[in-house]
Design an enzyme around this catalytic site. Structure first.
Site, PDB file in Angstrom:
ATOM      1  CB  SER A   1      24.397  12.916 -60.842  1.00 43.05           C
ATOM      2  OG  SER A   1      23.934  13.946 -61.642  1.00 43.05           O
TER       3      SER A   1
ATOM      4  CG  HIS B   1      20.479  15.677 -58.494  1.00 36.60           C
ATOM      5  ND1 HIS B   1      21.647  16.341 -58.823  1.00 36.60           N
ATOM      6  CD2 HIS B   1      20.420  14.624 -59.343  1.00 36.60           C
ATOM      7  CE1 HIS B   1      22.245  15.715 -59.814  1.00 36.60           C
ATOM      8  NE2 HIS B   1      21.526  14.673 -60.155  1.00 36.60           N
TER       9      HIS B   1
ATOM     10  CG  ASP C   1      23.294  18.738 -56.822  1.00 39.70           C
ATOM     11  OD1 ASP C   1      22.888  17.992 -55.911  1.00 39.70           O
ATOM     12  OD2 ASP C   1      22.859  18.691 -57.988  1.00 39.70           O
TER      13      ASP C   1
HETATM   14  N1  ARG Z   1      20.550  18.218 -64.792  1.00 33.35           N
HETATM   15  C1  ARG Z   1      21.089  17.431 -63.744  1.00 33.35           C
HETATM   16  C2  ARG Z   1      20.996  15.956 -64.117  1.00 33.35           C
HETATM   17  O1  ARG Z   1      20.599  15.642 -65.201  1.00 33.35           O
HETATM   18  C3  ARG Z   1      20.508  17.752 -62.404  1.00 33.35           C
HETATM   19  C4  ARG Z   1      19.102  17.329 -62.170  1.00 33.35           C
HETATM   20  C5  ARG Z   1      18.556  17.652 -60.805  1.00 33.35           C
HETATM   21  N2  ARG Z   1      18.316  19.060 -60.609  1.00 33.35           N
HETATM   22  C6  ARG Z   1      17.140  19.708 -60.938  1.00 33.35           C
HETATM   23  N3  ARG Z   1      17.051  21.004 -60.759  1.00 33.35           N
HETATM   24  N4  ARG Z   1      16.109  19.078 -61.426  1.00 33.35           N
HETATM   25  O2  ARG Z   1      20.318  15.083 -63.766  1.00 33.35           O
HETATM   26  N1  GLU Z   2      22.524  15.475 -63.459  1.00 34.02           N
HETATM   27  C1  GLU Z   2      22.905  14.306 -64.179  1.00 34.02           C
HETATM   28  C2  GLU Z   2      22.722  13.051 -63.327  1.00 34.02           C
HETATM   29  O1  GLU Z   2      21.812  12.990 -62.535  1.00 34.02           O
HETATM   30  C3  GLU Z   2      24.298  14.468 -64.659  1.00 34.02           C
HETATM   31  C4  GLU Z   2      24.280  15.487 -65.680  1.00 34.02           C
HETATM   32  C5  GLU Z   2      24.485  14.916 -67.055  1.00 34.02           C
HETATM   33  O2  GLU Z   2      23.550  14.359 -67.643  1.00 34.02           O
HETATM   34  O3  GLU Z   2      25.614  15.067 -67.490  1.00 34.02           O
HETATM   35  O4  GLU Z   2      23.392  12.063 -63.510  1.00 34.02           O
END
Ligand code: ARG
Ligand code: GLU
Length: 659
Positions: free
Chosen positions: A595, A83, A205
């Protein structure tokens, strides 16, 4: 003798569990190293951060300004999340070469794809400059001097503890970063938004890039003559695997936390801001999802937009639940009372309270604008309009206009409405009818007086709000004065903590500077009687696999692999079954920006790539609960397996250092 041991044990148990909370500055990690070693870490502070020799920091980069990446070969090979590489992967994708869907594997260095807008930054060093600034030097001077030290050097002076301390961060920036490999989205984004922020998780990921440098190994603009960068350090990869209780460390760039805010600000987040943003986004997502389901081309067109809106939308819901569950507001309010009694500085809290109340209508309205009127395009390029898809998009875009106008009209309860907006509604009868008109103009005649007037109205409200708040940053509920007052309050907190010998637990809020978090591999009690174990496997992917559900439709190659169980060196025995590990949980304190961060074992070897937190952890930006907060990482063995067996790119493994 026995007695002393017992007393010691009793003492240890009495020490409040500061557990694994904290995002520590690497240059000051010597303050934590005893605790880290007590928890299993085998290396030294100098191994983590040194300005005299190569250290782990030299293998970590700020990737693209919002993620973290790590070096895994002597030839500049870098891992981050899928991502995080998404924009780059998407930009190289077309109908003929759909790398998002099918994945991408450069077979030779010549096939690695350059990315015009992507850079990575290594930390050269960080250094406290509070005294220099107190002595009259400006941040600009400090930055200028530091940047003159080397080619590609970029510097910034960052505030810690609301400006009570200032640090210079000096980076070496590389602008030639090429895409090397990406799994198909059905692996890299497996589970999609459905599984986002959720455990159990099965997302591969990751994506792979390579840093290129000039022939002198220094930063250089893209050129076909550039050569793979030779880093000072790269991580050795451990393929031994992890088990519950193992020490873990995360080295990366957490973006933003607000651990020290006043109870009033917590109340604003939980009762006003998050609910408002969640409600508006719920409607936007309904509109976008309906469009996506109606047409495969629209599904692709809105994929990135949907993911971005849904990511924070889902996080905020968990955050509100978490704040309420923990009673963060009540705890903070009580702590503020104790603070006033212990330090005698009740005024610090009182002044903050007053300023928060004064600033609230402005900050709220800014947030509302950012979620409504500022999300709209107000014009479309000729190219966009010529796209056959545009006819299909028009209905969706118009709905989004209506939604934004209706929400702004209904929720703008704190400041006078924009005059042009008010007049527009009067003229057309309803916010929706006015939205239709503005959308029509945005498509046909974006220079029209009516449209320009509205844009001007929005801009002037925005300017007025910024003036009232004295800050442009929309990151947190801040004003220039709130910031000043927080500096005083947080300094008071620090002195109070020192007086009570609790100061070891005060780390500066995350601000996208390099940090160390440490903890251990651990499951958690998700609900009464429901324990979530910390490791998922390929079997879980197969259990979710469903060709009819977009988010769960895996590549045939993965099904075949599971059917034959010919996992080769990547297979493991778990509870008597042969499988492949996929993701794992740990107790590290992380946030957005982490991330892509390397997750390392006690010897500093790479065991996974961080990419998320669990649903019940999402309030940890405000209050970290060690019993339940968990970060989610993709197991490095799954990454290697996918590179090897799905990508057929074992040549990439050859340049890594596996142990
Ligand atoms: N929650 C993760 C972070 O905050 C992954 C985000 C990307 N993945 C998604 N399915 N949108 O950013
Ligand atoms: N998915 C998050 C990012 O893009 C990390 C997840 C979190 O917020 O801990 O940095």
């Amino acid at each position: 003798m026995k007695r002393t041991v017992l007393t010691l044990l009793a003492l240890l148990l009495l020490v409040p569990a500061v557990a694994d909370e904290g995002m520590w500055l690497p240059s000051l990690i010597s303050n934590r190293i005893r605790d880290m070693r007590a928890k299993g870490f085998r290396l030294t502070a100098e191994d983590i951060y040194s300005i005299n020799k190569a250290s782990m920091k030299d293998a970590v980069v700020l990737f693209g300004g919002g993620c973290t990446g790590e070096l895994v070969s002597p030839e500049g090979l870098l891992l981050t999340n899928h991502h995080c590489g998404y924009d780059a992967i998407q930009s190289h994708s077309s109908v003929e070469h759909d790398y998002l869907t099918h994945g991408f594997w450069a077979r030779t260095r010549a096939e690695e794809l350059p990315n015009a807008d992507l850079n990575v930054k290594f930390l050269v060093r960080m250094e406290e400059v509070t005294d220099r600034i107190a002595a009259g030097e400006t941040s600009e001077e400090i930055v200028r001097k530091a940047e003159a030290e080397g080619k590609g050097y970029k510097a910034a002076v960052e505030q810690m503890y609301y400006g009570n301390q200032q640090f210079l961060f000096l980076y070496e920036q590389f602008d030639d970063v090429r895409l090397v490999a990406a799994p198909p989205s059905s692996i890299g984004k497996f589970g999609g938004d459905t599984d986002n922020w959720i455990w159990p998780r099965h997302t591969g990921d990751f994506s792979v890039f390579r840093i290129y440098a000039g022939p002198d190994n220094e930063p250089a603009a893209y050129s076909p003559d550039n050569v793979p960068y030779r880093p000072r350090r790269h991580f050795t990869i451990s393929t031994k695997g992890v088990k519950e209780g193992d020490f873990t460390m995360i080295y990366g760039f957490p973006g933003n936390t607000q651990q020290y805010i006043l109870s009033d600000a917590v109340k604003y987040i939980a009762e006003i801001s998050d609910p408002m943003k969640i409600a508006i986004r719920t409607h936007r997502l309904e509109t976008i999802s309906a469009a996506q389901e109606s047409d495969p081309a629209l599904r692709i067109h809105y994929a990135a937009k949907h993911a971005t809106i849904a990511n924070a939308w889902k996080k905020w819901q968990g955050e509100v639940l978490g704040i309420n569950r923990l009673g963060t507001y009540e705890k903070k309010a009580a702590a503020e009372k104790r603070f006033a009694e212990a330090t005698g500085d009740a005024e610090a809290v009182e002044l903050l309270r007053e300023e928060i109340e004064r600033a609230l209508p402005y900050y709220y309205t800014r947030e509302l604008l950012a979620e409504t009127l500022l999300t709209l395009a107000y014009s479309y390029t000729e190219e966009e309009k010529a796209d056959p898809l545009f006819a299909k998009r028009e209905a969706v875009e118009c709905d989004l206009y209506r939604l934004a106008f209706e929400e702004y009209a209904a929720r703008n309860t704190r400041l006078e409405p924009i005059e042009e907006f008010r007049a527009g509604i009067e003229r057309y009868g309803t916010p929706a009818a006015y939205a239709d008109r503005i959308f029509e103009l945005a498509v046909a005649d974006p220079k029209a007086e009516e449209l320009t007037a509205l844009k001007k109205g929005i801009a002037s409200l925005h300017t007025r709000i910024i003036e009232e708040l004295g800050t442009r940053s929309l990151r947190n509920f801040n004003s220039a004065r709130i910031n000043e007052l927080y500096a005083r309050y947080v300094e008071g907190l620090r002195r109070w903590a020192i007086a009570e010998k609790r100061d070891g637990a005060m780390f500066p809020d995350a601000n996208l500077t390099l940090r160390v978090a440490y903890g251990s591999v651990a499951g958690y009690e998700y609900a009464d009687g429901e324990y979530h174990t910390p490791q998922t496997t390929l079997d879980g992917i197969i259990a979710k696999d469903n060709p009819a559900i977009y988010d769960y439709d895996i590549p045939q190659a993965l099904r075949d692999l599971h059917a034959t169980k010919e996992y080769g060196r990547w297979g493991v025995e778990i509870d008597g079954r042969r499988t492949v590990p996929v993701c794992f949980l740990a107790t590290n304190h992380t946030t957005g920006g982490n991330s892509g961060s390397p997750i390392l074992n006690a010897r500093g070897e790479l065991i996974g790539i961080n990419f998320d937190r669990t649903w019940r952890s999402t309030m940890s930006d405000i209050e970290f609960d060690p019993t339940i907060c968990r970060n989610i990482a993709v197991d490095i063995r799954y990454v290697l397996m996918v590179i090897d067996r799905i990508g057929g790119a074992s040549y990439l493994l050859d340049e890594m250092t596996l142990r």
